[in-house]
Design a protein around this motif. Structure first.
Motif, PDB file in Angstrom:
ATOM      1  N   GLY A 307       0.810  -1.219   0.000  1.00 32.70           N
ATOM      2  CA  GLY A 307       0.000   0.000   0.000  1.00 32.70           C
ATOM      3  C   GLY A 307       0.837   1.261   0.000  1.00 32.70           C
ATOM      4  N   GLN A 308       2.105   1.130   0.334  1.00 34.13           N
ATOM      5  CA  GLN A 308       2.994   2.295   0.320  1.00 34.13           C
ATOM      6  C   GLN A 308       3.156   2.877  -1.073  1.00 34.13           C
ATOM      7  N   THR A 309       2.951   2.043  -2.107  1.00 30.77           N
ATOM      8  CA  THR A 309       3.109   2.543  -3.469  1.00 30.77           C
ATOM      9  C   THR A 309       2.119   3.658  -3.786  1.00 30.77           C
ATOM     10  N   GLU A 310       1.009   3.716  -3.044  1.00 30.70           N
ATOM     11  CA  GLU A 310       0.084   4.838  -3.178  1.00 30.70           C
ATOM     12  C   GLU A 310       0.036   5.685  -1.918  1.00 30.70           C
ATOM     13  N   GLY A 311       0.279   5.082  -0.775  1.00 32.56           N
ATOM     14  CA  GLY A 311       0.240   5.832   0.477  1.00 32.56           C
ATOM     15  C   GLY A 311       1.231   6.982   0.512  1.00 32.56           C
ATOM     16  N   PHE A 312       2.378   6.810  -0.150  1.00 29.86           N
ATOM     17  CA  PHE A 312       3.393   7.862  -0.131  1.00 29.86           C
ATOM     18  C   PHE A 312       2.863   9.153  -0.756  1.00 29.86           C
ATOM     19  N   ARG A 313       1.870   9.032  -1.655  1.00 30.54           N
ATOM     20  CA  ARG A 313       1.335  10.222  -2.324  1.00 30.54           C
ATOM     21  C   ARG A 313       0.742  11.198  -1.306  1.00 30.54           C
ATOM     22  N   GLY A 314      -0.051  10.636  -0.367  1.00 31.32           N
ATOM     23  CA  GLY A 314      -0.627  11.472   0.666  1.00 31.32           C
ATOM     24  C   GLY A 314       0.441  12.060   1.569  1.00 31.32           C
ATOM     25  N   TYR A 315       1.473  11.271   1.848  1.00 33.28           N
ATOM     26  CA  TYR A 315       2.576  11.724   2.698  1.00 33.28           C
ATOM     27  C   TYR A 315       3.288  12.907   2.058  1.00 33.28           C
ATOM     28  N   ASP A 316       3.685  12.757   0.794  1.00 35.14           N
ATOM     29  CA  ASP A 316       4.419  13.823   0.112  1.00 35.14           C
ATOM     30  C   ASP A 316       3.569  15.077  -0.055  1.00 35.14           C
ATOM     31  N   ALA A 317       2.289  14.906  -0.349  1.00 38.89           N
ATOM     32  CA  ALA A 317       1.416  16.070  -0.532  1.00 38.89           C
ATOM     33  C   ALA A 317       1.288  16.874   0.749  1.00 38.89           C
ATOM     34  N   ILE A 318       1.167  16.191   1.880  1.00 31.67           N
ATOM     35  CA  ILE A 318       1.063  16.905   3.158  1.00 31.67           C
ATOM     36  C   ILE A 318       2.391  17.566   3.508  1.00 31.67           C
ATOM     37  N   LEU A 319       3.512  16.926   3.177  1.00 32.93           N
ATOM     38  CA  LEU A 319       4.810  17.581   3.396  1.00 32.93           C
ATOM     39  C   LEU A 319       4.870  18.896   2.624  1.00 32.93           C
ATOM     40  N   ALA A 320       4.408  18.881   1.372  1.00 31.87           N
ATOM     41  CA  ALA A 320       4.436  20.089   0.550  1.00 31.87           C
ATOM     42  C   ALA A 320       3.520  21.168   1.115  1.00 31.87           C
ATOM     43  N   ILE A 321       2.329  20.774   1.542  1.00 32.49           N
ATOM     44  CA  ILE A 321       1.387  21.741   2.109  1.00 32.49           C
ATOM     45  C   ILE A 321       1.941  22.342   3.403  1.00 32.49           C
ATOM     46  N   ALA A 322       2.495  21.504   4.262  1.00 32.32           N
ATOM     47  CA  ALA A 322       3.048  21.991   5.531  1.00 32.32           C
ATOM     48  C   ALA A 322       4.175  22.984   5.289  1.00 32.32           C
ATOM     49  N   GLU A 323       5.021  22.695   4.313  1.00 30.55           N
ATOM     50  CA  GLU A 323       6.121  23.605   4.002  1.00 30.55           C
ATOM     51  C   GLU A 323       5.598  24.928   3.463  1.00 30.55           C
ATOM     52  N   ALA A 324       4.542  24.875   2.649  1.00 28.32           N
ATOM     53  CA  ALA A 324       3.952  26.112   2.133  1.00 28.32           C
ATOM     54  C   ALA A 324       3.370  26.958   3.259  1.00 28.32           C
ATOM     55  N   ILE A 325       2.713  26.324   4.221  1.00 32.53           N
ATOM     56  CA  ILE A 325       2.166  27.062   5.363  1.00 32.53           C
ATOM     57  C   ILE A 325       3.287  27.694   6.171  1.00 32.53           C
ATOM     58  N   ARG A 326       4.374  26.949   6.329  1.00 30.51           N
ATOM     59  CA  ARG A 326       5.531  27.502   7.061  1.00 30.51           C
ATOM     60  C   ARG A 326       6.093  28.723   6.337  1.00 30.51           C
ATOM     61  N   ILE A 327       6.245  28.618   5.026  1.00 32.66           N
ATOM     62  CA  ILE A 327       6.769  29.739   4.237  1.00 32.66           C
ATOM     63  C   ILE A 327       5.811  30.924   4.287  1.00 32.66           C
ATOM     64  N   ALA A 328       4.507  30.641   4.190  1.00 27.94           N
ATOM     65  CA  ALA A 328       3.507  31.711   4.201  1.00 27.94           C
ATOM     66  C   ALA A 328       3.468  32.445   5.536  1.00 27.94           C
ATOM     67  N   GLY A 329       3.735  31.731   6.615  1.00 30.17           N
ATOM     68  CA  GLY A 329       3.688  32.335   7.938  1.00 30.17           C
ATOM     69  C   GLY A 329       2.295  32.455   8.502  1.00 30.17           C
ATOM     70  N   LYS A 330       1.320  31.953   7.755  1.00 30.58           N
ATOM     71  CA  LYS A 330      -0.066  31.976   8.224  1.00 30.58           C
ATOM     72  C   LYS A 330      -0.878  30.990   7.395  1.00 30.58           C
TER      73      LYS A 330
END
Length: 384
Positions: A307-330
């Protein structure tokens, strides 16, 4: 005494209500719309579990902007209309400033006008239709490859096949994803002088593919390209083996027929699969340390390895979103949208950064993922 007790209870209730908004602000919400029931529920569940793991890992390390991430998860029921409903609920009722979704190209395309209407960004973790990033929707950022990118990536491996690929057929799910993939792979094969034969389609909820496979049996092709979700890939491979189709089977889109690991088809029957993460060979990943952290968390929860072959997609997407929120500062939609263009983070698949696609001034963001080929034979997996 009774009056005093009632007064105290009322005052306590008011105080509790006053605390609720402050408590709600202690987390940063991310909306998730995935197919958790219906025809492609297995895939949507894997992606959602990967997203949950990412949120837990990030929260354990201190969260984002001093707050914990809170995933607000909605089931789009493998249906485009329900996908729209789930997105509107997340945006209007749950007030999420950013979304992740929606697995299928059809579901994602259905949601996209709502992102424009409400001004909320969405990170697309799976859908591969080229229309998603060329339609002029500046609220879309995709971490998964387009069908064209997947075809180009596979083109670099085609010449290494023995016996050689000389003629291909297609068995595709009848939606934007399946038809788009067949179109892009057809262009690629023809550019390499490889003949393209018959194309058969299947409805997303079809549970018997014997008629389509029978029509493909005597075409003279040596290779069959199959595009669909886990459930139909598994069915197609089983029924192809039963009918003794002569073509080698290659599946696209990053889905993997996990049931064939535990319950293999006829002995000696092999299939190959284009994936974007191969958990059997973590050292092949561009950032093994990131891939291993995800994989260890996945296995600790006793989820199916494959299941990791698809599960990683959700993991990477949340990493990207979290980083964007950090950069945005809000945690505000417009700020997150602007920050997504500045994201450059290490993911399970590789580096996540977005390049511009689409009409000038209305570009969508597209990442450039890595592609792997694995072979499944007798329940055993080998990374090519």
């Amino acid at each position: 005494m009774l009056i005093r007790t009632k007064a105290w209870t009322f005052a306590a209730a008011l105080a509790a209500c006053a605390v609720l908004p402050a408590h709600a602000q202690e987390t940063i919400k991310i909306g998730v719309t995935e197919p958790l029931t219906g025809a492609v529920a297995a895939s949507g569940t894997y992606v959602t579990n990967g997203a949950r793991i990412a949120a837990d890992v990030i929260n354990r390390k201190g969260g984002v902007l001093g707050k914990k991430l809170e995933l607000v998860i909605e089931d789009n029921k493998s249906n485009p209309r329900e996908a729209v409903n789930s997105a509107e609920k997340l945006i209007l009722k749950d007030k999420v400033p950013v979304l992740m979704g929606a697995w299928s190209s059809t579901f994602t395309l259905a949601i996209m006008p709502k992102l424009m209407e409400y001004g909320v960004p969405m990170v697309v973790e799976t859908a591969s239709s080229g229309k998603i990033t060329t339609a002029g929707n500046p609220w879309i950022f995709r971490t998964s490859p387009t069908s064209a990118m997947e075809a180009v990536g596979f083109s670099k491996l085609v010449d290494g096949y023995s016996p050689a690929i000389r003629k291909v057929d297609f068995l595709s799910v009848n939606n934007d994803w399946g038809l788009g993939t067949a179109s892009e792979f057809t262009k690629m094969f023809k550019s390499k002088g490889i003949a393209v034969g018959r194309t058969e389609t299947m409805s997303p909820d079809a549970t018997d593919l014997s008629a389509q496979l029978a029509a493909l049996k005597d075409t003279g092709a040596d290779t069959l390209i199959v595009t669909s979700g886990i459930e139909q890939l598994t069915l197609a491979i089983r029924q192809a083996a039963e009918q003794r189709l002569p073509q080698r089977i290659i599946t696209t889109g990053g889905s993997f027929p996990e049931p064939l690991v535990k319950n293999p088809g006829p002995k000696g029957y092999a299939s190959q699969h284009l994936l974007f993460f191969a958990p059997w060979a973590i050292d092949h990943a561009k950032h093994p340390e990131v891939a291993r952290e995800f994989s260890d968390e996945w296995n600790a929860r006793k989820f199916d390895l494959t299941g990791q072959t698809e599960g990683f997609r959700g993991y990477d997407a949340i990493l990207a979103i979290a980083e964007a929120i950090r950069i945005a500062g809000k945690a505000e939609p417009k700020a997150i949208q602007a920050a997504l263009w500045k994201v450059n983070v290490k993911g399970v698949n590789g580096d996540i950064a977005f390049v511009k696609e689409g009409p000038a001034g209305k570009e969508s963001g597209q990442a450039v993922p890595n592609i792997y080929v694995v072979e499944l034979k007798d329940g055993q997996v080998a990374v090519k």
